[in-house]
Design a protein around this motif. Structure first.
Motif, PDB file in Angstrom:
ATOM      1  N   PRO A 104      20.543 -64.663 -54.386  1.00  0.00           N
ATOM      2  CA  PRO A 104      21.162 -62.749 -53.526  1.00  0.00           C
ATOM      3  C   PRO A 104      21.978 -63.598 -52.242  1.00  0.00           C
ATOM      4  O   PRO A 104      22.954 -62.650 -52.639  1.00  0.00           O
ATOM      5  N   LEU A 105      22.490 -64.577 -51.238  1.00  0.00           N
ATOM      6  CA  LEU A 105      23.459 -64.761 -50.850  1.00  0.00           C
ATOM      7  C   LEU A 105      25.151 -63.844 -51.603  1.00  0.00           C
ATOM      8  O   LEU A 105      25.541 -63.255 -52.113  1.00  0.00           O
ATOM      9  N   LEU A 106      24.642 -64.905 -52.742  1.00  0.00           N
ATOM     10  CA  LEU A 106      25.649 -64.307 -53.219  1.00  0.00           C
ATOM     11  C   LEU A 106      26.025 -63.276 -54.596  1.00  0.00           C
ATOM     12  O   LEU A 106      27.178 -62.777 -54.280  1.00  0.00           O
ATOM     13  N   LEU A 107      24.843 -62.706 -54.873  1.00  0.00           N
ATOM     14  CA  LEU A 107      25.625 -61.708 -55.735  1.00  0.00           C
ATOM     15  C   LEU A 107      25.286 -60.259 -54.403  1.00  0.00           C
ATOM     16  O   LEU A 107      25.865 -59.369 -54.946  1.00  0.00           O
ATOM     17  N   ASN A 108      24.370 -60.240 -53.233  1.00  0.00           N
ATOM     18  CA  ASN A 108      24.495 -58.975 -52.205  1.00  0.00           C
ATOM     19  C   ASN A 108      26.726 -59.621 -51.581  1.00  0.00           C
ATOM     20  O   ASN A 108      26.809 -58.498 -51.281  1.00  0.00           O
ATOM     21  N   SER A 109      26.613 -60.376 -51.719  1.00  0.00           N
ATOM     22  CA  SER A 109      28.315 -60.782 -51.183  1.00  0.00           C
ATOM     23  C   SER A 109      29.390 -59.893 -52.701  1.00  0.00           C
ATOM     24  O   SER A 109      30.216 -59.764 -51.978  1.00  0.00           O
ATOM     25  N   VAL A 110      29.199 -60.083 -53.434  1.00  0.00           N
ATOM     26  CA  VAL A 110      29.493 -59.555 -54.719  1.00  0.00           C
ATOM     27  C   VAL A 110      29.738 -57.992 -54.444  1.00  0.00           C
ATOM     28  O   VAL A 110      30.331 -56.986 -54.894  1.00  0.00           O
TER      29      VAL A 110
END
Length: 189
Positions: free
Chosen positions: A183-189
């Motif tokens: 979730p953090l990775l996708l949200n950051s992208v």
């Protein structure tokens, strides 16, 4: 499977350490198995003794012991500054080892020292490229995605958004579906 193997091996390793208390390599194995089994305090104690013994004697797996000790310390929520001290000490003897730079970078990221963390992860990736022929002793060989992902987080924290985006994109193709942080990775992208 690894935990089952550790549980089977543990009594043998404990007996060996009792018989040979100054065998730092076996003490490292003991700490590694404790860590794998979630016995964090036992792992930290065994790995600290192993690290100090290997440091003094020059005999044993210094890098593996340091990285496992840093992981145990992190799991025990110790101060990042203490974890970084272990890493810096080990780096003084193995300055080109990417696993050490990676663990230092993780501790710096935990301390919200974003720029310094980014520099440590950059050094991690640089050392991996330089040590292409000798990656058998590098844990990160098959986990480069993790270094790129954490570098992305460090860049983000440092306000280096374009570099953060590029690092996250490098992490995406190889990040396992069952790994944490999606979730953090996708949200950051």
């Amino acid at each position: 499977e690894a935990r089952k193997k550790a549980a089977r091996s543990l009594p043998l390793i404990e007996a060996t350490v009792r018989e040979e208390p100054n065998n730092h390599q076996h003490r490292f194995y003991l700490g590694r198995e404790y860590l794998l089994l979630g016995r964090v305090e036992d792992a930290r104690a065994a790995l600290t003794l192993a690290f100090d013994g290997i440091w003094a004697s020059g005999d044993g797996p210094l890098v593996d012991t340091a990285t496992h000790l840093m992981q145990a310390m992190s799991t025990a929520n110790e101060e990042p500054a203490e974890i970084i001290k272990v890493g810096q000490r080990a780096l003084s003897r193995a300055p080109q080892h990417p696993d050490l730079w990676f663990e230092v970078g993780r501790a710096l990221l935990s301390a919200t020292a974003f720029q310094e963390s980014a520099e440590a992860f950059e050094r991690t990736l640089q050392c991996i490229k330089q040590n292409v022929g000798d990656q058998s002793q590098t844990r990160l060989t098959h986990r480069l995605w993790e270094a790129h992902e954490l570098l992305g987080r460090a860049y983000w924290g440092a306000g280096r958004y374009q570099e953060s985006y590029q690092s996250f994109l490098r992490a995406l193709p190889d990040k396992p579906e069952d790994s944490a942080g999606w979730p953090l990775l996708l949200n950051s992208v």
